[in-house]
Design a protein around this motif. Structure first.
Motif, PDB file in Angstrom:
ATOM      1  N   LYS A   1       6.478   1.590  -3.415  1.00  0.00           N
ATOM      2  CA  LYS A   1       7.010   2.597  -2.375  1.00  0.00           C
ATOM      3  C   LYS A   1       6.072   2.521  -0.990  1.00  0.00           C
ATOM      4  O   LYS A   1       5.086   3.098  -1.097  1.00  0.00           O
ATOM      5  CB  LYS A   1       7.262   3.876  -2.780  1.00  0.00           C
ATOM      6  N   PHE A   2       6.375   1.992   0.099  1.00  0.00           N
ATOM      7  CA  PHE A   2       6.025   2.121   1.351  1.00  0.00           C
ATOM      8  C   PHE A   2       6.204   3.314   2.166  1.00  0.00           C
ATOM      9  O   PHE A   2       7.363   3.728   2.228  1.00  0.00           O
ATOM     10  CB  PHE A   2       6.083   0.817   2.097  1.00  0.00           C
ATOM     11  N   ALA A   3       5.115   3.636   2.782  1.00  0.00           N
ATOM     12  CA  ALA A   3       5.620   4.631   3.890  1.00  0.00           C
ATOM     13  C   ALA A   3       5.643   3.932   5.354  1.00  0.00           C
ATOM     14  O   ALA A   3       4.492   3.505   5.628  1.00  0.00           O
ATOM     15  CB  ALA A   3       4.344   5.729   3.912  1.00  0.00           C
ATOM     16  N   PHE A   4       6.742   3.890   5.629  1.00  0.00           N
ATOM     17  CA  PHE A   4       7.110   3.060   6.986  1.00  0.00           C
ATOM     18  C   PHE A   4       7.332   3.892   8.095  1.00  0.00           C
ATOM     19  O   PHE A   4       7.925   4.853   7.987  1.00  0.00           O
ATOM     20  CB  PHE A   4       8.259   1.855   6.850  1.00  0.00           C
TER      21      PHE A   4
ATOM     22  N   VAL B   1       6.860   9.075   9.210  1.00  0.00           N
ATOM     23  CA  VAL B   1       7.622   8.376   8.100  1.00  0.00           C
ATOM     24  C   VAL B   1       8.859   8.165   8.108  1.00  0.00           C
ATOM     25  O   VAL B   1       9.672   9.195   7.803  1.00  0.00           O
ATOM     26  CB  VAL B   1       6.826   8.893   6.938  1.00  0.00           C
ATOM     27  N   GLN B   2       9.699   7.068   7.823  1.00  0.00           N
ATOM     28  CA  GLN B   2      10.930   6.761   7.640  1.00  0.00           C
ATOM     29  C   GLN B   2      11.362   7.406   6.408  1.00  0.00           C
ATOM     30  O   GLN B   2      10.676   7.261   5.142  1.00  0.00           O
ATOM     31  CB  GLN B   2      11.130   5.335   7.479  1.00  0.00           C
TER      32      GLN B   2
ATOM     33  N   ILE C   1       1.962   2.710  -0.492  1.00  0.00           N
ATOM     34  CA  ILE C   1       1.161   2.047   0.205  1.00  0.00           C
ATOM     35  C   ILE C   1       1.718   2.569   1.729  1.00  0.00           C
ATOM     36  O   ILE C   1       2.778   2.673   2.165  1.00  0.00           O
ATOM     37  CB  ILE C   1       1.386   0.356   0.157  1.00  0.00           C
ATOM     38  N   ILE C   2       0.402   2.739   2.376  1.00  0.00           N
ATOM     39  CA  ILE C   2       0.585   3.112   3.920  1.00  0.00           C
ATOM     40  C   ILE C   2      -0.484   1.908   4.681  1.00  0.00           C
ATOM     41  O   ILE C   2      -1.388   2.046   4.378  1.00  0.00           O
ATOM     42  CB  ILE C   2       0.140   4.347   4.466  1.00  0.00           C
ATOM     43  N   CYS C   3       0.301   1.395   5.643  1.00  0.00           N
ATOM     44  CA  CYS C   3      -0.385   0.311   6.114  1.00  0.00           C
ATOM     45  C   CYS C   3      -0.076  -0.151   7.560  1.00  0.00           C
ATOM     46  O   CYS C   3      -0.691  -1.174   8.158  1.00  0.00           O
ATOM     47  CB  CYS C   3      -0.500  -0.932   5.256  1.00  0.00           C
ATOM     48  N   ASN C   4       0.601   0.487   8.262  1.00  0.00           N
ATOM     49  CA  ASN C   4       0.955   0.300   9.624  1.00  0.00           C
ATOM     50  C   ASN C   4       0.280   0.667  10.669  1.00  0.00           C
ATOM     51  O   ASN C   4      -0.557   1.894  10.285  1.00  0.00           O
ATOM     52  CB  ASN C   4       2.611   0.601   9.811  1.00  0.00           C
TER      53      ASN C   4
ATOM     54  N   ASP D   1      12.604  -7.690   6.772  1.00  0.00           N
ATOM     55  CA  ASP D   1      12.872  -7.997   5.563  1.00  0.00           C
ATOM     56  C   ASP D   1      12.652  -6.830   4.281  1.00  0.00           C
ATOM     57  O   ASP D   1      13.599  -6.810   3.361  1.00  0.00           O
ATOM     58  CB  ASP D   1      12.116  -9.266   5.125  1.00  0.00           C
ATOM     59  N   LEU D   2      11.940  -5.803   4.597  1.00  0.00           N
ATOM     60  CA  LEU D   2      11.635  -4.819   3.872  1.00  0.00           C
ATOM     61  C   LEU D   2      12.482  -3.575   4.108  1.00  0.00           C
ATOM     62  O   LEU D   2      12.153  -2.614   3.434  1.00  0.00           O
ATOM     63  CB  LEU D   2      10.128  -4.369   3.817  1.00  0.00           C
ATOM     64  N   GLY D   3      13.277  -3.761   5.124  1.00  0.00           N
ATOM     65  CA  GLY D   3      14.347  -2.759   5.328  1.00  0.00           C
ATOM     66  C   GLY D   3      13.806  -1.752   6.194  1.00  0.00           C
ATOM     67  O   GLY D   3      14.646  -0.665   6.330  1.00  0.00           O
TER      68      GLY D   3
END
Length: 427
Positions: A109-112, A130-131, A141-144, A407-409
């Motif tokens: 689960k990404f924090a986008f 965060v979305q 994962i948080i990476c932006n 691609d990851l939505g």
């Protein structure tokens, strides 16, 4: 309908469409041109808001941040909770691709961010950005890109999350940032010479305005990204306090200049497999767009970014202590293995075996984001015939950041609208 009246309606319709586009453009330009309200102050989640609440039974044992010994690859469990503080112009897009692939492979689960490809940078990070954020939610994962706010980030991940970031020689970073972001920093428009970078470094105080729009890109950018005051007096004790705070908070600080060695340490720390850290260099500039600083200009750039220089010196020293603890011979073997594996993937995946100019990229899905007014960022062409075993991995390794996020939505409506305007105006 009489012909003149029909033409009049067509003319009105075209005017309305153009007017709507122009208004949208002005609104977008305004959103980019006006710094966020209180951009210099941390925006925090209201007190009492629930932080990440791990499910019962989940491990909460955290390893010492930036410790001298790294976990052994034998008998360890792969780490899946990772915070990557993505700094600018440090090969961070390449590392981002590695994290995207790992998270996608394992269903993490990404924090986008929401609407953009960053967390409202240069404003400080806040959980509300965060979305689909809900109080108490946990992310792997948080990476932006963000301006780091430790407490806000910590509230999104489990206690055993691994924190990493990457640094680069500050003079080289400044050079790259100047060429990439210079056109959107208005005080650089005063520079009239052919070599604007050299002109600026001859007397930076003459041009630099710390309150100017986007000024943060052109002085101590690493310090700024990490959430600190990039205009601190170098003699202030707070400088060293901030550096030691970074050391306490981050388990590993990678170095762009020693990227392969950094990935070997990262693989060991996270207990990952070699395939997890394979990479192609993404978001790189073509050689003609990369003038090298001379000795004197290099010294001037370092002095201008003195806070970043102190940060870099500290973690350059700690990096090599980690290499010593890991073992020099072992490091040499693992770096060689990584390079062989990367070379093998290059032969399998990349048409022509190398990066190409933007104009030569055949698939729009492989087109990287370009700086304003230039097409200096290289990309790749995927081979037409790749075996089923490698087809998915090749495409993922070569996909640029914006397209991979889609691609990851991720909802990127602001970024996509901005791209439409740029394409329409041919910026």
């Amino acid at each position: 309908m009489p012909l003149p009246q029909k033409k009049r309606w067509e003319s009105m319709a075209k005017g309305l469409v153009l007017g709507a586009l122009f208004t949208s453009f002005l609104l977008l330009l305004y959103s980019y041109a006006v710094p966020p309200l209180h951009a210099g102050l941390p925006s925090t989640t209201p007190e009492g808001t629930a932080s990440c609440s791990p499910a019962p039974g989940e491990s909460e044992t955290a390893s010492p941040a930036n410790g001298s010994s790294l976990s052994s690859s034998s008998g360890c469990r792969p780490r899946r909770d990772i915070v990557f503080m993505k700094t600018h112009k440090t090969a961070s897009s390449t590392l981002l691709n590695i994290l995207f692939r790992f998270g996608q492979k394992h269903g993490l689960k990404f924090a986008f961010p929401n609407g953009r490809n960053d967390f409202d940078y240069p404003a400080f990070f806040a959980r509300s950005l965060v979305q689909d954020y809900r109080p108490g939610a946990c992310f792997n994962i948080i990476c932006n890109h963000m301006r780091f706010h430790y407490d806000e980030v910590r509230g999104l991940v489990r206690p055993n999350a691994t924190f990493i970031t990457v640094l680069r020689d500050p003079a080289r970073l400044f050079e790259s940032s100047f060429h990439y972001f210079g056109s959107v920093v208005p005080f650089t428009w005063k520079l009239s010479g052919r070599d604007k970078l050299a002109e600026f470094l001859q007397d930076p105080d003459r041009y630099y305005d710390p309150r100017g729009y986007n000024a943060h890109y052109l002085r101590n950018l690493l310090f700024f990204d990490l959430g600190y005051d990039s205009g601190l007096d170098p003699s202030s004790p707070r400088v060293q306090e901030h550096i030691l705070e970074v050391e306490r908070r981050f388990h590993l600080v990678l170095l762009q200049e020693y990227f392969d060695e950094s990935l070997v340490l990262l693989k060991d720390l996270l207990c990952w497999e070699l395939e997890d850290v394979l990479y192609f260099k993404l978001n790189a500039r073509r050689a003609s767009a990369v003038p090298r600083l001379s000795g004197e200009l290099y010294r001037r750039a370092t002095a201008w970014n003195v806070l970043d220089a102190r940060l870099y010196r500290h973690f350059n020293a700690s990096f090599w202590r980690k290499v010593e603890a890991f073992g020099r011979e072992r490091m040499a073997r693992e770096v060689a293995a990584l390079r062989r594996a990367n070379e093998r993937m290059r032969r399998i995946c990349i048409d022509g075996g190398r990066a190409v100019d933007a104009a030569a990229i055949q698939d729009a899905a492989m087109q990287p984001w370009q700086p304003l007014g230039a097409k200096s960022i290289l990309g790749y062409n995927l081979k037409k015939s790749i075996g089923r075993r490698h087809a998915q991995l090749c495409r993922r390794m070569l996909t640029p950041e914006i397209q991979y996020l889609m691609d990851l939505g991720v909802n990127l409506w602001v970024t996509r609208l901005w791209k439409f305007v740029r394409d329409f105006l041919q910026w």
